[in-house]
Design a protein around this motif. Structure first.
Motif, mmCIF file in Angstrom:
data_model
loop_
_atom_site.group_PDB
_atom_site.id
_atom_site.type_symbol
_atom_site.label_atom_id
_atom_site.label_comp_id
_atom_site.label_asym_id
_atom_site.label_seq_id
_atom_site.Cartn_x
_atom_site.Cartn_y
_atom_site.Cartn_z
ATOM 1 N N ARG A 37 -6.226 68.690 -57.670
ATOM 2 C CA ARG A 37 -6.711 67.508 -58.304
ATOM 3 C C ARG A 37 -8.118 67.391 -58.678
ATOM 4 N NH1 ARG A 37 -3.120 65.285 -54.274
ATOM 5 N NH2 ARG A 37 -5.108 64.117 -53.487
ATOM 6 N N ARG B 31 -5.687 72.251 -60.613
ATOM 7 C CA ARG B 31 -4.645 71.057 -60.708
ATOM 8 C C ARG B 31 -3.788 70.833 -59.333
ATOM 9 N NH1 ARG B 31 -2.385 69.777 -65.558
ATOM 10 N NH2 ARG B 31 -2.787 71.807 -66.431
ATOM 11 N N THR C 210 -6.423 61.689 -58.695
ATOM 12 C CA THR C 210 -5.260 61.667 -59.585
ATOM 13 C C THR C 210 -5.281 63.180 -60.038
ATOM 14 O OG1 THR C 210 -6.597 60.984 -61.366
ATOM 15 C CG2 THR C 210 -5.299 59.130 -60.220
ATOM 16 N N THR C 211 -4.109 63.560 -60.377
ATOM 17 C CA THR C 211 -3.883 64.824 -61.081
ATOM 18 C C THR C 211 -4.108 64.876 -62.609
ATOM 19 O OG1 THR C 211 -1.925 65.288 -59.687
ATOM 20 C CG2 THR C 211 -2.134 66.595 -61.707
ATOM 21 N N THR C 212 -5.131 65.794 -62.765
ATOM 22 C CA THR C 212 -5.379 66.017 -64.259
ATOM 23 C C THR C 212 -4.146 66.384 -65.478
ATOM 24 O OG1 THR C 212 -7.752 66.595 -63.384
ATOM 25 C CG2 THR C 212 -7.195 66.997 -65.667
#
Length: 216
Positions: free
Chosen positions: A24, A21, A72-74
């Motif tokens: 990313r 996380r 983008t962050t999951t």
């Protein structure tokens, strides 16, 4: 899947998820498991790797160089790659083959050593560390007495419950305080812990326990 995992092994999975996380990445791979093993200070897997001269920060930097951070962050649950899923499955088999009661961090490392490629083995290979070296390191670590890290530390105020949860997810689980569990209770607890891990949570709730008991 995580029913037989020791607290340290579950901690490694939490660390691996945090690494994926934080970078990313959209899946948890062998490289995140490797960093998770190094971040864990208690388990035999991390001790074995550090005994080979590896450092969590250096490995993280190399992984980032090989797999740059995503845009983008999951959101939500991060899945495991097929390779990471194999490692988790093989860890259980490694534990059983050694006649051990649970799946520890050493079994995760032994399972990772069975991978012929992947980012984790590439990073290790760049340091001249192959499968045989990993297995030998695990054997040496299992033969060594566990260091008494507490005895060498000055007395400190006990951490808050929130801080303890952040430092050690599931620190309040019964097997952290060595409460004996019957087989059915251990299975239920394992299901509850697995559900919390799958949701990306570091706290076990009464709802998790009720759901696990209801599925028995």
């Amino acid at each position: 899947m995580f029913e037989r995992y020791t607290p340290s092994a579950r901690q490694v999975i939490v660390f691996a998820q945090e690494e994926a996380r934080g970078l990313r990445h959209n899946a948890i791979g062998s490289e995140h498991v490797l960093i998770g093993l190094l971040r864990d200070e208690l388990g035999n897997g991390g001790r074995a790797l550090r005994g080979l001269g590896l450092d969590a920060v250096a490995v993280q930097e190399r992984v980032t160089a090989l797999l740059p951070a995503g845009a983008t962050t999951t959101a939500g649950q991060i899945p495991f790659t097929p390779r990471a899923q194999r490692i988790l499955g093989r860890a259980d088999a490694e534990s059983l083959s050694l006649g051990h009661e649970g799946v520890g961090t050493e079994h995760l490392l032994l399972a990772l050593a069975r991978e012929n490629d992947g980012i984790a083995m590439r990073v290790l290979g760049e340091q001249g560390i192959g499968a045989d070296a990993l297995r030998d390191a695990v054997r040496r670590t299992l033969d060594e007495p566990v260091p008494d890290v507490v005895a060498d530390r000055p007395a400190a105020a006990p951490p808050s419950s929130a801080g303890l949860r952040r430092a050690q997810p599931f620190a309040a689980a019964p097997d952290h305080v060595h409460v004996p569990l019957a087989d059915d209770a251990r299975r239920a607890l394992g299901r509850a812990l697995a559900a919390a891990l799958a949701d990306g949570r570091d706290e076990l709730t009464a709802d998790d326990l009720r759901a696990a008991l209801g599925s028995d």
